[in-house]
Scaffold this motif. Sequence first.
Motif, PDB file in Angstrom:
ATOM      1  N   VAL A  75       0.859  -1.172   0.000  1.00 34.83           N
ATOM      2  CA  VAL A  75       0.000   0.000   0.000  1.00 34.83           C
ATOM      3  C   VAL A  75       0.897   1.225   0.000  1.00 34.83           C
ATOM      4  O   VAL A  75       1.819   1.335   0.817  1.00 34.83           O
ATOM      5  CB  VAL A  75      -0.908  -0.001   1.250  1.00 34.83           C
ATOM      6  CG1 VAL A  75      -1.760   1.250   1.291  1.00 34.83           C
ATOM      7  CG2 VAL A  75      -1.774  -1.251   1.263  1.00 34.83           C
ATOM      8  N   PRO A  76       0.683   2.174  -0.918  1.00 35.40           N
ATOM      9  CA  PRO A  76       1.533   3.346  -0.966  1.00 35.40           C
ATOM     10  C   PRO A  76       1.297   4.224   0.268  1.00 35.40           C
ATOM     11  O   PRO A  76       0.204   4.239   0.824  1.00 35.40           O
ATOM     12  CB  PRO A  76       1.103   4.074  -2.236  1.00 35.40           C
ATOM     13  CG  PRO A  76      -0.264   3.579  -2.520  1.00 35.40           C
ATOM     14  CD  PRO A  76      -0.327   2.194  -1.964  1.00 35.40           C
ATOM     15  N   PRO A  77       2.336   4.920   0.671  1.00 34.30           N
ATOM     16  CA  PRO A  77       2.165   5.800   1.839  1.00 34.30           C
ATOM     17  C   PRO A  77       1.230   6.954   1.482  1.00 34.30           C
ATOM     18  O   PRO A  77       1.135   7.357   0.323  1.00 34.30           O
ATOM     19  CB  PRO A  77       3.578   6.293   2.121  1.00 34.30           C
ATOM     20  CG  PRO A  77       4.303   6.138   0.829  1.00 34.30           C
ATOM     21  CD  PRO A  77       3.685   4.983   0.125  1.00 34.30           C
ATOM     22  N   PRO A  78       0.537   7.489   2.467  1.00 34.74           N
ATOM     23  CA  PRO A  78      -0.355   8.614   2.171  1.00 34.74           C
ATOM     24  C   PRO A  78       0.443   9.833   1.728  1.00 34.74           C
ATOM     25  O   PRO A  78       1.542  10.087   2.217  1.00 34.74           O
ATOM     26  CB  PRO A  78      -1.079   8.865   3.490  1.00 34.74           C
ATOM     27  CG  PRO A  78      -0.280   8.180   4.540  1.00 34.74           C
ATOM     28  CD  PRO A  78       0.512   7.100   3.862  1.00 34.74           C
ATOM     29  N   VAL A  79      -0.107  10.561   0.790  1.00 34.18           N
ATOM     30  CA  VAL A  79       0.558  11.751   0.250  1.00 34.18           C
ATOM     31  C   VAL A  79       0.210  12.925   1.156  1.00 34.18           C
ATOM     32  O   VAL A  79      -0.954  13.177   1.453  1.00 34.18           O
ATOM     33  CB  VAL A  79       0.085  12.024  -1.197  1.00 34.18           C
ATOM     34  CG1 VAL A  79       0.726  13.291  -1.714  1.00 34.18           C
ATOM     35  CG2 VAL A  79       0.401  10.836  -2.078  1.00 34.18           C
ATOM     36  N   ARG A  80       1.241  13.633   1.570  1.00 33.37           N
ATOM     37  CA  ARG A  80       1.028  14.815   2.408  1.00 33.37           C
ATOM     38  C   ARG A  80       1.048  16.031   1.531  1.00 33.37           C
ATOM     39  O   ARG A  80       2.007  16.297   0.818  1.00 33.37           O
ATOM     40  CB  ARG A  80       2.097  14.902   3.492  1.00 33.37           C
ATOM     41  CG  ARG A  80       2.024  13.732   4.413  1.00 33.37           C
ATOM     42  CD  ARG A  80       2.850  13.920   5.599  1.00 33.37           C
ATOM     43  NE  ARG A  80       2.683  12.774   6.465  1.00 33.37           N
ATOM     44  CZ  ARG A  80       2.932  12.775   7.744  1.00 33.37           C
ATOM     45  NH1 ARG A  80       3.370  13.864   8.297  1.00 33.37           N
ATOM     46  NH2 ARG A  80       2.747  11.703   8.444  1.00 33.37           N
ATOM     47  N   VAL A  81      -0.017  16.771   1.593  1.00 35.40           N
ATOM     48  CA  VAL A  81      -0.141  17.962   0.792  1.00 35.40           C
ATOM     49  C   VAL A  81      -0.123  19.154   1.726  1.00 35.40           C
ATOM     50  O   VAL A  81      -0.843  19.207   2.713  1.00 35.40           O
ATOM     51  CB  VAL A  81      -1.455  17.952  -0.019  1.00 35.40           C
ATOM     52  CG1 VAL A  81      -1.598  19.211  -0.845  1.00 35.40           C
ATOM     53  CG2 VAL A  81      -1.514  16.715  -0.881  1.00 35.40           C
ATOM     54  N   SER A  82       0.742  20.126   1.402  1.00 37.55           N
ATOM     55  CA  SER A  82       0.809  21.324   2.250  1.00 37.55           C
ATOM     56  C   SER A  82      -0.439  22.166   2.031  1.00 37.55           C
ATOM     57  O   SER A  82      -1.141  22.044   1.033  1.00 37.55           O
ATOM     58  CB  SER A  82       2.059  22.137   1.920  1.00 37.55           C
ATOM     59  OG  SER A  82       1.971  22.647   0.613  1.00 37.55           O
ATOM     60  N   ALA A  83      -0.735  23.026   2.945  1.00 33.16           N
ATOM     61  CA  ALA A  83      -1.925  23.877   2.881  1.00 33.16           C
ATOM     62  C   ALA A  83      -1.853  24.791   1.674  1.00 33.16           C
ATOM     63  O   ALA A  83      -2.866  25.045   1.019  1.00 33.16           O
ATOM     64  CB  ALA A  83      -2.074  24.681   4.161  1.00 33.16           C
ATOM     65  N   ALA A  84      -0.659  25.301   1.322  1.00 32.98           N
ATOM     66  CA  ALA A  84      -0.526  26.202   0.190  1.00 32.98           C
ATOM     67  C   ALA A  84      -0.785  25.453  -1.113  1.00 32.98           C
ATOM     68  O   ALA A  84      -1.447  25.966  -2.010  1.00 32.98           O
ATOM     69  CB  ALA A  84       0.862  26.829   0.174  1.00 32.98           C
ATOM     70  N   ALA A  85      -0.281  24.229  -1.218  1.00 31.52           N
ATOM     71  CA  ALA A  85      -0.467  23.451  -2.437  1.00 31.52           C
ATOM     72  C   ALA A  85      -1.943  23.035  -2.574  1.00 31.52           C
ATOM     73  O   ALA A  85      -2.473  23.010  -3.684  1.00 31.52           O
ATOM     74  CB  ALA A  85       0.429  22.228  -2.428  1.00 31.52           C
ATOM     75  N   ALA A  86      -2.584  22.714  -1.476  1.00 30.30           N
ATOM     76  CA  ALA A  86      -3.991  22.342  -1.509  1.00 30.30           C
ATOM     77  C   ALA A  86      -4.857  23.528  -1.942  1.00 30.30           C
ATOM     78  O   ALA A  86      -5.815  23.376  -2.700  1.00 30.30           O
ATOM     79  CB  ALA A  86      -4.452  21.830  -0.140  1.00 30.30           C
ATOM     80  N   ALA A  87      -4.510  24.721  -1.463  1.00 28.66           N
ATOM     81  CA  ALA A  87      -5.275  25.918  -1.833  1.00 28.66           C
ATOM     82  C   ALA A  87      -5.052  26.256  -3.294  1.00 28.66           C
ATOM     83  O   ALA A  87      -5.980  26.654  -3.995  1.00 28.66           O
ATOM     84  CB  ALA A  87      -4.856  27.087  -0.936  1.00 28.66           C
ATOM     85  N   ALA A  88      -3.845  26.062  -3.795  1.00 32.05           N
ATOM     86  CA  ALA A  88      -3.545  26.372  -5.195  1.00 32.05           C
ATOM     87  C   ALA A  88      -4.208  25.361  -6.108  1.00 32.05           C
ATOM     88  O   ALA A  88      -4.662  25.698  -7.213  1.00 32.05           O
ATOM     89  CB  ALA A  88      -2.046  26.387  -5.421  1.00 32.05           C
ATOM     90  N   GLY A  89      -4.301  24.088  -5.693  1.00 33.41           N
ATOM     91  CA  GLY A  89      -4.904  23.059  -6.521  1.00 33.41           C
ATOM     92  C   GLY A  89      -6.407  23.115  -6.531  1.00 33.41           C
ATOM     93  O   GLY A  89      -7.059  22.561  -7.400  1.00 33.41           O
ATOM     94  N   GLY A  90      -7.028  23.781  -5.585  1.00 35.29           N
ATOM     95  CA  GLY A  90      -8.468  23.818  -5.481  1.00 35.29           C
ATOM     96  C   GLY A  90      -9.134  24.862  -6.355  1.00 35.29           C
ATOM     97  O   GLY A  90     -10.332  24.997  -6.387  1.00 35.29           O
ATOM     98  N   ARG A  91      -8.384  25.662  -7.082  1.00 38.09           N
ATOM     99  CA  ARG A  91      -8.964  26.728  -7.908  1.00 38.09           C
ATOM    100  C   ARG A  91      -9.636  26.204  -9.118  1.00 38.09           C
ATOM    101  O   ARG A  91      -9.559  25.416  -9.798  1.00 38.09           O
ATOM    102  CB  ARG A  91      -7.884  27.716  -8.336  1.00 38.09           C
ATOM    103  CG  ARG A  91      -7.402  28.512  -7.181  1.00 38.09           C
ATOM    104  CD  ARG A  91      -6.445  29.549  -7.650  1.00 38.09           C
ATOM    105  NE  ARG A  91      -5.814  30.122  -6.475  1.00 38.09           N
ATOM    106  CZ  ARG A  91      -4.768  30.875  -6.509  1.00 38.09           C
ATOM    107  NH1 ARG A  91      -4.208  31.180  -7.659  1.00 38.09           N
ATOM    108  NH2 ARG A  91      -4.258  31.355  -5.433  1.00 38.09           N
TER     109      ARG A  91
END
Length: 91
Positions: A75-91
Amino acid sequence: MLRFNMVLLLIVICCALGTVTSQHKARKLFQALEAEQERARQLDVEYDQLQLELSTWATHPRIEKIARERLKMVVPPPVRVSAAAAAAGGR
């Protein structure tokens, strides 16, 4: 009169033979029908057994076990996404 009686007797004999023949055919067809219905019941039972076997082979734990043991998958390890990257990807 004798000739008329003989003709009537011949007609009665032919009707009796026709009745016996048709009853014999009806019994043969009924036996064939019963045999086919029994075969259909057997096929239904076999189908149910195959469905059960298929559901057994396709269970999630079994597939996961095969993936781990035979294919050496993990099972691959969970991917940690920083808050800035999550906000940029949500646009």
